[in-house]
Motif scaffolding. Structure first.
Motif, PDB file in Angstrom:
ATOM      1  N   ASP A  36      21.035  43.716  40.732  1.00  0.00           N
ATOM      2  CA  ASP A  36      21.087  44.385  42.036  1.00  0.00           C
ATOM      3  C   ASP A  36      22.525  44.445  42.562  1.00  0.00           C
ATOM      4  N   ASN A  37      22.695  45.281  43.581  1.00  0.00           N
ATOM      5  CA  ASN A  37      24.000  45.407  44.234  1.00  0.00           C
ATOM      6  C   ASN A  37      24.078  44.355  45.342  1.00  0.00           C
ATOM      7  N   ILE A  38      24.514  43.164  44.983  1.00  0.00           N
ATOM      8  CA  ILE A  38      24.534  42.070  45.954  1.00  0.00           C
ATOM      9  C   ILE A  38      25.926  41.447  46.008  1.00  0.00           C
ATOM     10  N   GLY A  39      26.119  40.626  47.019  1.00  0.00           N
ATOM     11  CA  GLY A  39      27.369  39.884  47.141  1.00  0.00           C
ATOM     12  C   GLY A  39      28.457  40.703  47.806  1.00  0.00           C
ATOM     13  N   ARG A  40      29.681  40.158  47.762  1.00  0.00           N
ATOM     14  CA  ARG A  40      30.806  40.858  48.388  1.00  0.00           C
ATOM     15  C   ARG A  40      31.724  41.398  47.303  1.00  0.00           C
ATOM     16  N   GLU A  41      32.503  42.398  47.680  1.00  0.00           N
ATOM     17  CA  GLU A  41      33.383  43.036  46.705  1.00  0.00           C
ATOM     18  C   GLU A  41      34.472  42.066  46.254  1.00  0.00           C
ATOM     19  N   LEU A  42      34.715  42.068  44.952  1.00  0.00           N
ATOM     20  CA  LEU A  42      35.736  41.173  44.394  1.00  0.00           C
ATOM     21  C   LEU A  42      37.074  41.916  44.398  1.00  0.00           C
ATOM     22  N   THR A  43      37.801  41.767  45.468  1.00  0.00           N
ATOM     23  CA  THR A  43      39.106  42.420  45.608  1.00  0.00           C
ATOM     24  C   THR A  43      40.204  41.463  45.148  1.00  0.00           C
ATOM     25  N   PRO A  44      41.422  41.954  44.946  1.00  0.00           N
ATOM     26  CA  PRO A  44      42.531  41.045  44.619  1.00  0.00           C
ATOM     27  C   PRO A  44      42.686  39.927  45.646  1.00  0.00           C
ATOM     28  N   GLU A  45      42.502  40.258  46.917  1.00  0.00           N
ATOM     29  CA  GLU A  45      42.644  39.238  47.960  1.00  0.00           C
ATOM     30  C   GLU A  45      41.578  38.151  47.801  1.00  0.00           C
ATOM     31  N   VAL A  46      40.366  38.568  47.483  1.00  0.00           N
ATOM     32  CA  VAL A  46      39.292  37.586  47.287  1.00  0.00           C
ATOM     33  C   VAL A  46      39.588  36.722  46.061  1.00  0.00           C
ATOM     34  N   VAL A  47      40.067  37.351  44.992  1.00  0.00           N
ATOM     35  CA  VAL A  47      40.433  36.600  43.786  1.00  0.00           C
ATOM     36  C   VAL A  47      41.497  35.548  44.120  1.00  0.00           C
ATOM     37  N   ASP A  48      42.535  35.963  44.827  1.00  0.00           N
ATOM     38  CA  ASP A  48      43.616  35.033  45.172  1.00  0.00           C
ATOM     39  C   ASP A  48      43.080  33.842  45.965  1.00  0.00           C
ATOM     40  N   ALA A  49      42.190  34.133  46.916  1.00  0.00           N
ATOM     41  CA  ALA A  49      41.643  33.054  47.750  1.00  0.00           C
ATOM     42  C   ALA A  49      40.782  32.108  46.915  1.00  0.00           C
ATOM     43  N   LEU A  50      39.987  32.667  46.008  1.00  0.00           N
ATOM     44  CA  LEU A  50      39.130  31.824  45.166  1.00  0.00           C
ATOM     45  C   LEU A  50      39.980  30.902  44.295  1.00  0.00           C
ATOM     46  N   ILE A  51      41.029  31.443  43.718  1.00  0.00           N
ATOM     47  CA  ILE A  51      41.884  30.640  42.837  1.00  0.00           C
ATOM     48  C   ILE A  51      42.621  29.576  43.654  1.00  0.00           C
ATOM     49  N   PHE A  72      36.444  47.498  37.323  1.00  0.00           N
ATOM     50  CA  PHE A  72      36.372  46.179  36.690  1.00  0.00           C
ATOM     51  C   PHE A  72      37.661  45.880  35.914  1.00  0.00           C
ATOM     52  N   LEU A  73      38.106  46.848  35.115  1.00  0.00           N
ATOM     53  CA  LEU A  73      39.317  46.618  34.312  1.00  0.00           C
ATOM     54  C   LEU A  73      40.563  46.558  35.191  1.00  0.00           C
ATOM     55  N   ASP A  74      40.589  47.342  36.258  1.00  0.00           N
ATOM     56  CA  ASP A  74      41.717  47.255  37.201  1.00  0.00           C
ATOM     57  C   ASP A  74      41.806  45.843  37.770  1.00  0.00           C
ATOM     58  N   LEU A  75      40.662  45.298  38.133  1.00  0.00           N
ATOM     59  CA  LEU A  75      40.666  43.942  38.700  1.00  0.00           C
ATOM     60  C   LEU A  75      41.096  42.914  37.653  1.00  0.00           C
ATOM     61  N   ALA A  76      40.595  43.080  36.430  1.00  0.00           N
ATOM     62  CA  ALA A  76      40.983  42.143  35.362  1.00  0.00           C
ATOM     63  C   ALA A  76      42.491  42.210  35.118  1.00  0.00           C
ATOM     64  N   ARG A  77      43.047  43.428  35.139  1.00  0.00           N
ATOM     65  CA  ARG A  77      44.504  43.573  34.969  1.00  0.00           C
ATOM     66  C   ARG A  77      45.245  42.880  36.099  1.00  0.00           C
ATOM     67  N   TYR A  78      44.709  42.972  37.290  1.00  0.00           N
ATOM     68  CA  TYR A  78      45.355  42.294  38.423  1.00  0.00           C
ATOM     69  C   TYR A  78      45.372  40.782  38.192  1.00  0.00           C
ATOM     70  N   VAL A  79      44.230  40.212  37.821  1.00  0.00           N
ATOM     71  CA  VAL A  79      44.154  38.759  37.602  1.00  0.00           C
ATOM     72  C   VAL A  79      45.154  38.349  36.533  1.00  0.00           C
ATOM     73  N   LYS A  80      45.208  39.146  35.480  1.00  0.00           N
ATOM     74  CA  LYS A  80      46.109  38.822  34.360  1.00  0.00           C
ATOM     75  C   LYS A  80      47.570  38.828  34.807  1.00  0.00           C
ATOM     76  N   SER A  81      47.949  39.799  35.619  1.00  0.00           N
ATOM     77  CA  SER A  81      49.360  39.909  36.008  1.00  0.00           C
ATOM     78  C   SER A  81      49.718  38.956  37.141  1.00  0.00           C
ATOM     79  N   ALA A  82      48.795  38.710  38.037  1.00  0.00           N
ATOM     80  CA  ALA A  82      49.113  37.882  39.212  1.00  0.00           C
ATOM     81  C   ALA A  82      48.903  36.398  38.962  1.00  0.00           C
ATOM     82  N   HIS A  83      48.151  36.056  37.936  1.00  0.00           N
ATOM     83  CA  HIS A  83      47.833  34.643  37.678  1.00  0.00           C
ATOM     84  C   HIS A  83      48.058  34.357  36.188  1.00  0.00           C
ATOM     85  N   LYS A  84      49.319  34.435  35.807  1.00  0.00           N
ATOM     86  CA  LYS A  84      49.675  34.298  34.390  1.00  0.00           C
ATOM     87  C   LYS A  84      49.410  32.896  33.852  1.00  0.00           C
TER      88      LYS A  84
END
Ligand code: SF4
Length: 154
Positions: A36-51, A72-84
């Motif tokens: 289902d379409n549940i939860g909140r959007e996983l944005t770069p800001e949310v990723v940064d806060a989670l980490i 999905f791939l845009d977000l994965a690329r962000y995680v890869k570049s921002a959290h080396k």
């Protein structure tokens, strides 16, 4: 849903994030709510806060891919570049994924869940976990089999 897990990727402490809108329809799905379409959007800001909130993890694990591969791939690329300093892992429920996944992620799990084959820790499983090292796909699925571990797999 997020959690810190230590068994999904061998030797790694993962911050695992469930991705909803799963397009798979595995019989005996362990988490049907993820279709289902549940939860909140996983944005770069949310990723940064989670980490930031989970100091000590060394791997970011995406559990599923959702229904928008570009996002999905845009977000994965962000995680890869921002959290080396973190490894990047994906648990896909698809039989196979595009080549780009193997250049972007450090760990790639493929294969739908089939009740008669079992999950990764079942020797009969259809699922595979690959560790990508210097562009080479290394099948490390046997790391989940507690007896008869392949001594060539690190
Ligand atoms: S890929 Fe995972 S979440 Fe999706 S249907 Fe299969 S078991 Fe369920």
């Amino acid at each position: 849903m997020t959690s810190v897990v230590m068994e999904e990727i061998p030797d790694m402490v993962c911050l695992a994030v469930d991705i909803s809108n799963c397009l798979g329809r595995c019989e005996g799905c362990h988490s049907p709510f993820l279709m289902d379409n549940i939860g909140r959007e996983l944005t770069p800001e949310v990723v940064d806060a989670l980490i930031s909130d989970n100091f000590g993890v060394n791997c970011f694990l995406l559990l599923g891919e959702g229904n928008d591969q570009k996002a999905f791939l845009d977000l994965a690329r962000y995680v890869k570049s921002a959290h080396k300093d973190l490894a990047l892992a994906i648990y896909s429920g698809r039989v196979e994924v595009e080549d780009e996944f193997y250049s972007l992620f450090d760990y790639v799990k493929v294969g739908p869940y089939l009740p008669f084959k079992g999950p990764l820790n079942n020797r009969n499983t259809n699922q595979r976990l690959y560790h990508i090292v210097n562009g080479r796909k290394m099948d490390i699925t046997s790391r989940f089999w507690h007896h008869g571990i392949d001594p060539n797999v690190k």
